[in-house]
Design a protein around this motif. Structure first.
Motif, mmCIF file in Angstrom:
data_model
loop_
_atom_site.group_PDB
_atom_site.id
_atom_site.type_symbol
_atom_site.label_atom_id
_atom_site.label_comp_id
_atom_site.label_asym_id
_atom_site.label_seq_id
_atom_site.Cartn_x
_atom_site.Cartn_y
_atom_site.Cartn_z
ATOM 1 N N GLY A 17 -5.547 -3.235 9.156
ATOM 2 C CA GLY A 17 -6.718 -3.579 9.967
ATOM 3 C C GLY A 17 -7.821 -2.537 9.924
ATOM 4 N N LYS A 54 0.828 -1.230 0.000
ATOM 5 C CA LYS A 54 0.000 0.000 0.000
ATOM 6 C C LYS A 54 0.855 1.271 0.000
ATOM 7 C CE LYS A 54 -1.601 -1.943 3.405
ATOM 8 N NZ LYS A 54 -1.961 -2.289 4.728
ATOM 9 N N ILE A 95 4.399 2.483 15.846
ATOM 10 C CA ILE A 95 3.194 1.644 15.953
ATOM 11 C C ILE A 95 3.441 0.540 17.001
ATOM 12 C CG2 ILE A 95 1.588 0.135 14.683
ATOM 13 C CD1 ILE A 95 1.496 3.133 13.813
ATOM 14 N N ASP A 127 -0.956 5.127 9.280
ATOM 15 C CA ASP A 127 -0.012 4.742 10.337
ATOM 16 C C ASP A 127 0.987 5.862 10.622
ATOM 17 O OD1 ASP A 127 -1.130 2.321 10.741
ATOM 18 O OD2 ASP A 127 0.429 1.142 9.767
ATOM 19 N N PHE A 145 1.147 -0.167 20.430
ATOM 20 C CA PHE A 145 0.569 -1.471 20.781
ATOM 21 C C PHE A 145 1.041 -1.900 22.178
ATOM 22 C CE2 PHE A 145 -1.767 -3.994 17.487
ATOM 23 C CZ PHE A 145 -1.893 -2.998 16.529
ATOM 24 N N ARG A 184 5.775 -4.748 12.502
ATOM 25 C CA ARG A 184 4.334 -5.059 12.589
ATOM 26 C C ARG A 184 4.046 -5.774 13.904
ATOM 27 N NH1 ARG A 184 5.898 -3.754 7.801
ATOM 28 N NH2 ARG A 184 4.400 -3.218 6.177
ATOM 29 N N PRO A 185 3.425 -5.082 14.869
ATOM 30 C CA PRO A 185 3.208 -5.700 16.184
ATOM 31 C C PRO A 185 2.406 -6.996 16.136
ATOM 32 C CG PRO A 185 2.062 -3.574 15.992
ATOM 33 C CD PRO A 185 2.943 -3.696 14.811
ATOM 34 N N LEU A 186 1.500 -7.117 15.172
ATOM 35 C CA LEU A 186 0.668 -8.331 15.139
ATOM 36 C C LEU A 186 1.433 -9.553 14.642
ATOM 37 C CD1 LEU A 186 -2.731 -6.954 13.763
ATOM 38 C CD2 LEU A 186 -2.146 -7.510 16.119
ATOM 39 N N GLY A 232 -3.772 1.349 7.251
ATOM 40 C CA GLY A 232 -3.228 0.177 7.930
ATOM 41 C C GLY A 232 -4.085 -1.041 7.570
ATOM 42 N N GLU A 255 -6.570 5.089 15.222
ATOM 43 C CA GLU A 255 -6.756 4.897 13.788
ATOM 44 C C GLU A 255 -8.110 5.489 13.349
ATOM 45 O OE1 GLU A 255 -7.128 0.701 12.471
ATOM 46 O OE2 GLU A 255 -5.561 1.163 11.005
HETATM 47 C C1 S3P Z 1 -2.066 -3.576 11.094
HETATM 48 C C2 S3P Z 1 -1.339 -3.158 9.988
HETATM 49 C C3 S3P Z 1 -0.276 -2.145 10.071
HETATM 50 C C4 S3P Z 1 -0.522 -1.223 11.264
HETATM 51 C C5 S3P Z 1 -0.688 -2.033 12.524
HETATM 52 C C6 S3P Z 1 -1.868 -2.985 12.438
HETATM 53 C C7 S3P Z 1 -3.073 -4.631 10.904
HETATM 54 O O1 S3P Z 1 -0.226 -1.383 8.869
HETATM 55 O O2 S3P Z 1 -1.640 -0.440 11.061
HETATM 56 O O3 S3P Z 1 0.491 -2.723 12.740
HETATM 57 O O4 S3P Z 1 -3.903 -4.807 11.799
HETATM 58 O O5 S3P Z 1 -3.077 -5.269 9.829
HETATM 59 P P1 S3P Z 1 0.304 -1.977 7.454
HETATM 60 O O6 S3P Z 1 -0.805 -2.751 6.843
HETATM 61 O O7 S3P Z 1 0.640 -0.757 6.659
HETATM 62 O O8 S3P Z 1 1.478 -2.818 7.753
#
Ligand code: S3P
Length: 261
Positions: free
Chosen positions: A169, A103, A133, A122, A137, A206-208, A167, A149
């Motif tokens: 999510g 993106k 980010i 983000d 988190f 990416r925290p997730l 982002g 967000e």
């Molecule tokens: C997230 C994607 C991240 C960022 C955060 C959560 C998600 O953005 O918003 O870490 O939940 O998929 P990118 O899609 O730009 O990596």
């Protein structure tokens, strides 16, 4: 009249002429746009811009001004591109899709091709909080991040003619989707699990995913989100094995076929 005032009068006269010529140039740009649309010709023609640079340089009688002329034409050509984009795409271009689907790269490239302003949600969240980010988190949890967000989306969705990279999510909150769609065409950049894995492995931003960067984890989140991406998009672009330039070309061509908002 003093000598300086006399000289300034000459400048005033030139400015009047410049404005007249500039206005006429813009009107012709819009005519060219109409013609290209009517005949189905490609809208962006980078070769043509190069030719314009060459031509205007050849008109220059005083080569010592060649740098000034180049920066003037850089601006003029950008303004022309922006004028055309505003006419062609009187809406925001909103990029959604899984982490690592491209993106940001695609958004930046589109922004330079179309001379439209670019926003990354983000990045805005990080700027507002002064935190990465990952830090958000850690301190506020995913819940806190989603609130930030949603606030950013609320603040930017009313702007016009911008490119927004969201982002991954963002689609989890139906109110984000509703706001983004009010002024924007939503484009889903689709990427497979294995593609995401190969693009993101080794990346800890990416925290997730950072503590569990596995194909299985990516697959679980992707499976959960796919119906949301599907339900949200106005257009889908498969990014697999395509360059950023190829993806942008596809987006621009498809957007030209879309009805206005
Ligand atoms: C997230 C994607 C991240 C960022 C955060 C959560 C998600 O953005 O918003 O870490 O939940 O998929 P990118 O899609 O730009 O990596």
């Amino acid at each position: 009249m003093t000598e300086l005032e006399n000289i300034r009068k000459i400048i005033d006269d030139y400015d009047r002429k410049l404005v007249e010529v500039f206005e006429n140039r813009l009107k012709v740009i819009l005519k060219v746009l109409e013609y290209k649309q009517e005949k189905g010709l490609p809208i962006l023609q980078p070769d043509r811009e190069l030719k314009v640079f060459e031509k205007v340089n050849s008109y220059l009688k005083h080569p010592e001004f060649s740098q000034e002329l180049e920066s003037l034409y850089c601006q003029i050509l950008k303004i022309s591109r922006r004028l055309q984009s505003n006419k062609l795409f009187p809406f925001n271009i909103v990029l959604i899709g899984f982490m690592g689907s491209g993106k940001s790269s695609v958004g930046k490239e589109l922004s330079s091709l179309l001379e439209m302003d670019y926003l990354d949600t983000d990045q805005l969240i990080s700027e507002r909080t002064g935190m990465t980010i990952n830090e958000i988190f850690e301190v506020q949890g995913e819940y806190g991040f989603r609130k930030l967000e949603a606030e950013v989306i609320k603040d930017i969705h009313q702007r016009k003619n911008i490119i927004i990279s969201c982002g991954g999510g963002v689609v989890l909150n139906p109110s984000n989707v509703e706001l983004l769609k009010q002024n924007g065409k939503v484009i889903w950049l689709k990427a497979s699990c294995s593609e995401v894995y190969s693009r993101l492995s080794g990346d800890s931003s990416r925290p997730l995913l950072k503590d569990n960067m596995t194909v299985e984890r990516i697959s679980n989140i992707l499976t959960e989100r796919t119906p949301l991406y599907e339900a949200t998009n106005d257009m889908t672009v498969d990014t697999e094995k395509k360059t950023v330039q190829e993806i942008c070309k596809e987006i621009i061509e498809d957007l030209l076929k879309q009805p206005n908002i």
